[in-house]
Design a protein around this motif. Sequence first.
Motif, PDB file in Angstrom:
ATOM      1  N   THR A 190      73.971  -8.196  18.602  1.00  0.00           N
ATOM      2  CA  THR A 190      73.278  -6.929  18.368  1.00  0.00           C
ATOM      3  C   THR A 190      74.224  -5.734  18.416  1.00  0.00           C
ATOM      4  O   THR A 190      73.804  -4.601  18.196  1.00  0.00           O
ATOM      5  CB  THR A 190      72.173  -6.721  19.412  1.00  0.00           C
ATOM      6  OG1 THR A 190      72.767  -6.807  20.714  1.00  0.00           O
ATOM      7  CG2 THR A 190      71.091  -7.775  19.260  1.00  0.00           C
ATOM      8  N   GLU A 191      75.479  -5.994  18.733  1.00  0.00           N
ATOM      9  CA  GLU A 191      76.486  -4.938  18.669  1.00  0.00           C
ATOM     10  C   GLU A 191      77.840  -5.594  18.400  1.00  0.00           C
ATOM     11  O   GLU A 191      78.025  -6.777  18.698  1.00  0.00           O
ATOM     12  CB  GLU A 191      76.541  -4.127  19.961  1.00  0.00           C
ATOM     13  CG  GLU A 191      76.872  -4.930  21.182  1.00  0.00           C
ATOM     14  CD  GLU A 191      76.869  -4.064  22.439  1.00  0.00           C
ATOM     15  OE1 GLU A 191      77.703  -3.146  22.511  1.00  0.00           O
ATOM     16  OE2 GLU A 191      76.042  -4.311  23.325  1.00  0.00           O
ATOM     17  N   ILE A 219      67.747  -1.825   9.906  1.00  0.00           N
ATOM     18  CA  ILE A 219      68.964  -2.621   9.728  1.00  0.00           C
ATOM     19  C   ILE A 219      68.579  -4.091   9.757  1.00  0.00           C
ATOM     20  O   ILE A 219      67.801  -4.529  10.612  1.00  0.00           O
ATOM     21  CB  ILE A 219      69.994  -2.313  10.838  1.00  0.00           C
ATOM     22  CG1 ILE A 219      70.521  -0.883  10.675  1.00  0.00           C
ATOM     23  CG2 ILE A 219      71.145  -3.312  10.791  1.00  0.00           C
ATOM     24  CD1 ILE A 219      71.354  -0.380  11.813  1.00  0.00           C
ATOM     25  N   GLU A 220      69.098  -4.846   8.799  1.00  0.00           N
ATOM     26  CA  GLU A 220      68.765  -6.269   8.736  1.00  0.00           C
ATOM     27  C   GLU A 220      69.970  -7.046   8.207  1.00  0.00           C
ATOM     28  O   GLU A 220      70.856  -6.469   7.570  1.00  0.00           O
ATOM     29  CB  GLU A 220      67.553  -6.497   7.827  1.00  0.00           C
ATOM     30  CG  GLU A 220      67.728  -5.918   6.433  1.00  0.00           C
ATOM     31  CD  GLU A 220      66.394  -5.674   5.736  1.00  0.00           C
ATOM     32  OE1 GLU A 220      65.468  -6.467   5.944  1.00  0.00           O
ATOM     33  OE2 GLU A 220      66.309  -4.683   4.987  1.00  0.00           O
ATOM     34  N   VAL A 267      71.811  -1.686   5.662  1.00  0.00           N
ATOM     35  CA  VAL A 267      71.361  -0.495   6.379  1.00  0.00           C
ATOM     36  C   VAL A 267      70.484   0.330   5.439  1.00  0.00           C
ATOM     37  O   VAL A 267      70.937   0.776   4.383  1.00  0.00           O
ATOM     38  CB  VAL A 267      72.568   0.340   6.842  1.00  0.00           C
ATOM     39  CG1 VAL A 267      72.106   1.581   7.601  1.00  0.00           C
ATOM     40  CG2 VAL A 267      73.497  -0.505   7.714  1.00  0.00           C
ATOM     41  N   THR A 268      69.224   0.502   5.798  1.00  0.00           N
ATOM     42  CA  THR A 268      68.304   1.280   4.967  1.00  0.00           C
ATOM     43  C   THR A 268      68.346   2.743   5.392  1.00  0.00           C
ATOM     44  O   THR A 268      68.282   3.055   6.593  1.00  0.00           O
ATOM     45  CB  THR A 268      66.866   0.745   5.105  1.00  0.00           C
ATOM     46  OG1 THR A 268      66.863  -0.639   4.746  1.00  0.00           O
ATOM     47  CG2 THR A 268      65.909   1.504   4.194  1.00  0.00           C
ATOM     48  N   LEU A 269      68.446   3.613   4.379  1.00  0.00           N
ATOM     49  CA  LEU A 269      68.615   5.044   4.633  1.00  0.00           C
ATOM     50  C   LEU A 269      67.498   5.858   3.987  1.00  0.00           C
ATOM     51  O   LEU A 269      67.129   5.615   2.835  1.00  0.00           O
ATOM     52  CB  LEU A 269      69.953   5.536   4.057  1.00  0.00           C
ATOM     53  CG  LEU A 269      71.226   4.841   4.519  1.00  0.00           C
ATOM     54  CD1 LEU A 269      72.424   5.397   3.760  1.00  0.00           C
ATOM     55  CD2 LEU A 269      71.404   5.020   6.026  1.00  0.00           C
ATOM     56  N   TRP A 325      79.036   0.357  14.015  1.00  0.00           N
ATOM     57  CA  TRP A 325      77.747   0.024  13.395  1.00  0.00           C
ATOM     58  C   TRP A 325      76.793   1.225  13.453  1.00  0.00           C
ATOM     59  O   TRP A 325      76.615   1.840  14.508  1.00  0.00           O
ATOM     60  CB  TRP A 325      77.106  -1.161  14.113  1.00  0.00           C
ATOM     61  CG  TRP A 325      77.736  -2.477  13.793  1.00  0.00           C
ATOM     62  CD1 TRP A 325      78.872  -2.681  13.053  1.00  0.00           C
ATOM     63  CD2 TRP A 325      77.291  -3.768  14.209  1.00  0.00           C
ATOM     64  NE1 TRP A 325      79.144  -4.031  12.984  1.00  0.00           N
ATOM     65  CE2 TRP A 325      78.188  -4.719  13.677  1.00  0.00           C
ATOM     66  CE3 TRP A 325      76.217  -4.216  14.979  1.00  0.00           C
ATOM     67  CZ2 TRP A 325      78.048  -6.092  13.900  1.00  0.00           C
ATOM     68  CZ3 TRP A 325      76.074  -5.585  15.201  1.00  0.00           C
ATOM     69  CH2 TRP A 325      76.975  -6.502  14.657  1.00  0.00           C
ATOM     70  N   SER A 326      76.168   1.511  12.321  1.00  0.00           N
ATOM     71  CA  SER A 326      75.172   2.583  12.288  1.00  0.00           C
ATOM     72  C   SER A 326      73.965   2.184  13.129  1.00  0.00           C
ATOM     73  O   SER A 326      73.651   1.002  13.270  1.00  0.00           O
ATOM     74  CB  SER A 326      74.721   2.841  10.845  1.00  0.00           C
ATOM     75  OG  SER A 326      75.809   3.252  10.047  1.00  0.00           O
ATOM     76  N   GLU A 327      73.303   3.186  13.665  1.00  0.00           N
ATOM     77  CA  GLU A 327      72.162   2.911  14.555  1.00  0.00           C
ATOM     78  C   GLU A 327      70.884   3.516  13.988  1.00  0.00           C
ATOM     79  O   GLU A 327      70.897   4.643  13.459  1.00  0.00           O
ATOM     80  CB  GLU A 327      72.440   3.504  15.938  1.00  0.00           C
ATOM     81  CG  GLU A 327      73.628   2.875  16.643  1.00  0.00           C
ATOM     82  CD  GLU A 327      73.895   3.520  17.996  1.00  0.00           C
ATOM     83  OE1 GLU A 327      72.920   3.897  18.684  1.00  0.00           O
ATOM     84  OE2 GLU A 327      75.080   3.659  18.347  1.00  0.00           O
ATOM     85  N   VAL A 328      69.798   2.778  14.115  1.00  0.00           N
ATOM     86  CA  VAL A 328      68.488   3.255  13.648  1.00  0.00           C
ATOM     87  C   VAL A 328      68.139   4.554  14.379  1.00  0.00           C
ATOM     88  O   VAL A 328      68.309   4.662  15.594  1.00  0.00           O
ATOM     89  CB  VAL A 328      67.399   2.185  13.892  1.00  0.00           C
ATOM     90  CG1 VAL A 328      66.011   2.772  13.618  1.00  0.00           C
ATOM     91  CG2 VAL A 328      67.646   0.970  13.019  1.00  0.00           C
ATOM     92  N   GLY A 329      67.683   5.527  13.604  1.00  0.00           N
ATOM     93  CA  GLY A 329      67.279   6.809  14.171  1.00  0.00           C
ATOM     94  C   GLY A 329      68.365   7.858  14.145  1.00  0.00           C
ATOM     95  O   GLY A 329      68.080   9.045  14.265  1.00  0.00           O
ATOM     96  N   LYS A 330      69.617   7.413  13.961  1.00  0.00           N
ATOM     97  CA  LYS A 330      70.707   8.390  13.923  1.00  0.00           C
ATOM     98  C   LYS A 330      70.907   8.921  12.505  1.00  0.00           C
ATOM     99  O   LYS A 330      70.564   8.267  11.516  1.00  0.00           O
ATOM    100  CB  LYS A 330      72.007   7.769  14.432  1.00  0.00           C
ATOM    101  CG  LYS A 330      72.060   7.651  15.948  1.00  0.00           C
ATOM    102  CD  LYS A 330      73.465   7.361  16.427  1.00  0.00           C
ATOM    103  CE  LYS A 330      73.550   7.431  17.945  1.00  0.00           C
ATOM    104  NZ  LYS A 330      74.910   7.171  18.431  1.00  0.00           N
TER     105      LYS A 330
END
Lengths: 267, 173
Positions: free
Chosen positions: A43-44, A78-79, A104-106, A145-150
């Motif tokens: 996960t990281e 992210i998937e 990564v969905t944006l 890694w990009s993070e959801v919500g950021k």
Amino acid sequence: MRRSKLRVPKWGMWTVAAVAAMAVAGTVTVLPSAKAETRTLDTEPEVVAHAAESMEFESVGQMAVSSTAVVRATVTRIEPGRIVGADETAEPGEESAATQARDVTLEVTEAFSWNGKRTFPDPIKVEEWGWDASGDGYQVNNYSWSEVGKEYLFFLGYSDDPTRWNVISTAGRAEVTDGEWLVSSAEEGSAVKSSVESYQMFELGHYLKRIYDTKNPPLDMPDAVDPPAAPPAGYEDSPLPTAPTTGDPEDLGTNDGSEPTPYPSST
Amino acid sequence: MSRTTRSLWIALGALLFTSLSSPAHAGHDNKSFDPDNRKQAVKGFNLTTKGKGAMEWGKEQLERSVITTSWGGGDIEVHDYKTTGVTWAAQTRCKNWNALWTSCDVFTIQFNTAHHHTDFQWLTMGCHEFGHTADLGHRKASNDTDNNSCMRSTTAAHYKFDKHDLNAIKAGT
């Protein structure tokens, strides 16, 4: 006989043993067999992959003019993405060295492109890397890694699919902080990182609009860097020269800026 | 059992847990990799001719340092395949850490055959990636002013280690 003050108490032994067992179990969880169907994806990222880039930018302006578009976006999902190298990397019976991307969905909130022609009304996806064949997470260079919500600024390379884009290089993302400052993914100490981080978001937005306006280009318009080209067919099968004929530059030894410590090579 | 002693044991347990399970892999600097010893066996997997040449050149460059190399599995594994949609030419990562996560037991080198590279760049890539297996990180123009190190951050670099790289390998491994 006097007992040592360092004698391990029974409950202490059990505590240490339990913690060690938990740690080993955790390692087993993140280092399963190479079979993709049974592995657990980290996960990281647990390691940094050091990559040699084909493109190097001297400034944020140069990275922008080399990009198709720049988007300010929030990560919504992210998937696991595509797997590459599964067939090419293993001899029969040996472990694969395939890698897997992160999709990564944006949700794009602001876009900058040549004369403002690119729009992003729907969510888009970009790829990041990744996981290795064992499911161990790795980041490439300084691109975490990009993070959801950021919220981030992404410099996008060319794509013929309007919903899937590639970040132009590992230097091509900047996190937008609460104070609208930018934290670049470029390597520490690089010129492009300093350039990106010298702007606040609203200032960079103005600058990007200027350089993407072809009717009124700035006088100091930077030159674009060409992306790497696809190889011609069969080129991988021609051998490299065994003894390069290129002359070596003079080795200044300890006078090339790398002294006094040898460790500039480890930065 | 005094409260102080009990606290010390709890702290020891927490320290052990942190050191063994943290994904931040305590014990190395997260910027380059220490090889677990100075004898490194190199093995290529289904390589293209270019990839094989780059591997052989990288191994030869490593031989110029304090590290000795041989052919065989278990230390440096070299692969090449197409990864489209990225602009990196090659990368190195640690595949297996030693038991304490303080140095790297098995490295993976991956050349990207999705792009065209000149022969000179393939040699540079070989030197560069093998340099990462010897604890070298990227160098900048400011600390390679004579432009003769393969450890600059792009493929537009020289194809050999310079004296500084060789000294850094000696100091760092």
